[in-house]
Design an enzyme around this catalytic site. Structure first.
Site, PDB file in Angstrom:
ATOM      1  N   GLY A  46       0.840  -1.210   0.000  1.00  8.68           N
ATOM      2  CA  GLY A  46       0.000   0.000   0.000  1.00  8.68           C
ATOM      3  C   GLY A  46       0.869   1.253   0.000  1.00  8.68           C
ATOM      4  O   GLY A  46       0.602   2.216  -0.735  1.00  8.68           O
ATOM      5  N   HIS A  47       1.920   1.243   0.826  1.00 11.10           N
ATOM      6  CA  HIS A  47       2.842   2.388   0.838  1.00 11.10           C
ATOM      7  C   HIS A  47       3.574   2.494  -0.503  1.00 11.10           C
ATOM      8  O   HIS A  47       3.832   3.593  -0.996  1.00 11.10           O
ATOM      9  CB  HIS A  47       3.890   2.225   1.944  1.00 11.10           C
ATOM     10  CG  HIS A  47       3.338   2.232   3.329  1.00 11.10           C
ATOM     11  ND1 HIS A  47       3.280   1.112   4.118  1.00 11.10           N
ATOM     12  CD2 HIS A  47       2.831   3.240   4.068  1.00 11.10           C
ATOM     13  CE1 HIS A  47       2.760   1.428   5.288  1.00 11.10           C
ATOM     14  NE2 HIS A  47       2.477   2.708   5.289  1.00 11.10           N
ATOM     15  N   ASP A 175      -6.880   5.184   5.636  1.00 11.36           N
ATOM     16  CA  ASP A 175      -7.067   5.966   6.862  1.00 11.36           C
ATOM     17  C   ASP A 175      -7.947   7.160   6.512  1.00 11.36           C
ATOM     18  O   ASP A 175      -7.491   8.311   6.457  1.00 11.36           O
ATOM     19  CB  ASP A 175      -5.709   6.407   7.411  1.00 11.36           C
ATOM     20  CG  ASP A 175      -4.906   5.218   7.897  1.00 11.36           C
ATOM     21  OD1 ASP A 175      -5.423   4.462   8.729  1.00 11.36           O
ATOM     22  OD2 ASP A 175      -3.774   5.012   7.406  1.00 11.36           O
ATOM     23  N   GLN A 178      -8.120  10.120   8.966  1.00 11.48           N
ATOM     24  CA  GLN A 178      -6.857  10.884   8.958  1.00 11.48           C
ATOM     25  C   GLN A 178      -6.789  11.761   7.700  1.00 11.48           C
ATOM     26  O   GLN A 178      -6.436  12.944   7.769  1.00 11.48           O
ATOM     27  CB  GLN A 178      -5.666   9.924   8.995  1.00 11.48           C
ATOM     28  CG  GLN A 178      -4.332  10.608   8.777  1.00 11.48           C
ATOM     29  CD  GLN A 178      -3.168   9.655   8.975  1.00 11.48           C
ATOM     30  OE1 GLN A 178      -2.733   9.450  10.082  1.00 11.48           O
ATOM     31  NE2 GLN A 178      -2.643   9.082   7.905  1.00 11.48           N
ATOM     32  N   VAL A 201      -5.065  -0.347  -1.165  1.00 10.32           N
ATOM     33  CA  VAL A 201      -4.543  -1.543  -1.845  1.00 10.32           C
ATOM     34  C   VAL A 201      -4.987  -2.757  -1.022  1.00 10.32           C
ATOM     35  O   VAL A 201      -4.898  -2.749   0.208  1.00 10.32           O
ATOM     36  CB  VAL A 201      -3.005  -1.496  -1.947  1.00 10.32           C
ATOM     37  CG1 VAL A 201      -2.477  -2.753  -2.626  1.00 10.32           C
ATOM     38  CG2 VAL A 201      -2.559  -0.250  -2.718  1.00 10.32           C
ATOM     39  N   SER A 210      -2.309  -3.418   5.665  1.00 13.90           N
ATOM     40  CA  SER A 210      -2.061  -2.609   6.853  1.00 13.90           C
ATOM     41  C   SER A 210      -0.782  -3.116   7.507  1.00 13.90           C
ATOM     42  O   SER A 210      -0.492  -4.319   7.466  1.00 13.90           O
ATOM     43  CB  SER A 210      -3.235  -2.780   7.830  1.00 13.90           C
ATOM     44  OG  SER A 210      -2.834  -2.423   9.132  1.00 13.90           O
TER      45      SER A 210
HETATM   46  O1  PAF Z   1      -0.576   7.236   8.455  1.00 14.83           O
HETATM   47  C1  PAF Z   1       0.521   7.239   9.045  1.00 14.83           C
HETATM   48  O2  PAF Z   1       1.382   6.412   8.792  1.00 14.83           O
HETATM   49  C2  PAF Z   1       0.793   8.297  10.105  1.00 14.83           C
HETATM   50  O3  PAF Z   1      -0.345   8.601  10.825  1.00 14.83           O
HETATM   51  C3  PAF Z   1       1.429   9.588   9.531  1.00 14.83           C
HETATM   52  C4  PAF Z   1       0.502  10.283   8.551  1.00 14.83           C
HETATM   53  C5  PAF Z   1       2.727   9.243   8.817  1.00 14.83           C
HETATM   54  C6  PAF Z   1       1.745  10.561  10.669  1.00 14.83           C
HETATM   55  O4  PAF Z   1       2.609   9.981  11.587  1.00 14.83           O
END
Ligand code: PAF
Length: 308
Positions: A46-47, A175, A178, A201, A210
């Site tokens: 996902g990242h 998220d 967020q 993803v 996750s």
């Molecule tokens: O989603 C994350 O991994 C964290 O909350 C973030 C946005 C990097 C802030 O620490």
């Protein structure tokens, strides 16, 4: 090309300014674009998708890896959060990221815990915030700091004619709360950056990726699939313009041994306010976001899907 690791804000700003000064400028805008991908490491596919999206859209890309103590309520949670720097660097390198910024806590918070913080307000107390008090204040505070740290002093092109900024930050839609809060912070506090949402993803069987999935046993991982099943059920009904019948989706989760539902809510996609209309007895119309959170064994998981 390979990803350069830096650990201080001064190094980061100097390197991104240098890389931007070497960026091609075919549109004659007098500078390049920079994408920032904030993460806490333990990077997964996902990242990698966030990073690849940023790489495809920008001249220079920085990914930050910082496990932010401010957003953990429980010190044990902070302690057990996976730290995988070498593997993270390899993921970012494969995605084509230019710089990995991995600061220490002392670099990010030189005066110790900040006395002044960003507050997430009422939205920060709902859903995830209800079970993690202060979490979003901590997350927004570090995002604000990372947005400042990641912005180079020179080399950025001005905003284009359509108002699109040359400084962009990439956040996953997984998220959702967020993401909504970061978007509000940037709008409410006039940060000169575009926030770019990147789709969730999933593994082939539907489980949303996750960093916490690594804590699931095989049996728990199977049980965790009920989160995406419940969301898919709602999506099928929304697509068919049927009543959503949320209680029947909740029942699916309640019936799964080892899974404890925290919430399943259908909300407005922009404000995240609970959408009361068209959910129970009347056919679904319009757009909404279905949010789910559950504990699977000792692991808390979240997921969401867009409806309509
Ligand atoms: O989603 C994350 O991994 C964290 O909350 C973030 C946005 C990097 C802030 O620490």
């Amino acid at each position: 090309m390979s990803t350069t690791l830096v650990t201080t804000i001064a190094e980061l700003k100097a390197l991104s300014a240098k890389l931007l000064s070497a960026a091609p400028d075919p549109a004659g805008r007098g500078g390049g674009t920079l994408g920032l991908v904030p993460t806490m490491g333990a990077l997964h596919a996902g990242h990698a998708e966030l990073a690849r999206t940023a790489v495809a859209e920008n001249d220079v890309v920085v990914a930050s890896v910082f496990v932010n103590p401010l957003q953990f309520g429980d010190p044990a949670d902070l302690e057990r959060y996976p730290r995988t720097t070498d593997a993270d660097l390899a993921v970012l390198d494969a995605a084509g990221v230019d710089v990995m910024f991995a600061p220490s806590a002392a670099e990010m918070y030189p005066g110790g815990e900040p006395a002044v913080r960003v507050t997430a307000g009422k939205l920060g107390e709902l859903y995830e915030g209800a079970s993690r008090p202060g979490h979003f204040d901590g997350a927004l505070t570090v995002v604000a700091k990372l947005l400042h740290a990641g912005r180079p002093d020179t080399g950025l092109a001005p905003a284009d004619a359509a108002g699109r900024q040359s400084y962009r930050a990439y956040f996953g839609q997984k998220d959702a709360q967020q993401l909504a809060l970061v978007q509000r912070m940037v709008a409410d506090l006039n940060f000169p950056v575009d926030i770019v949402p990147v789709p969730i993803v999933r593994d082939g069987d539907g489980l949303a990726l996750s960093s916490r999935n690594r804590f699931l046993s095989d049996g728990e991982r199977d049980a965790a699939l009920v989160l995406s099943h419940a969301l898919r059920l709602l999506r099928r009904r929304a697509d068919a313009h049927e009543p959503l019948d949320i209680p029947s989706a909740e029942e699916l989760v309640h019936m799964t041994p080892g899974v404890e539902l925290d919430y399943l809510e259908v909300v407005d996609p922009d404000t995240l306010a609970v959408r009361a209309e068209n959910c129970q007895d009347t056919p679904f119309t319009g757009r909404a976001l279905a949010l789910i959170a559950a504990r699977v064994g000792s692991v808390r998981l979240i997921d969401n899907v867009t409806l309509g």
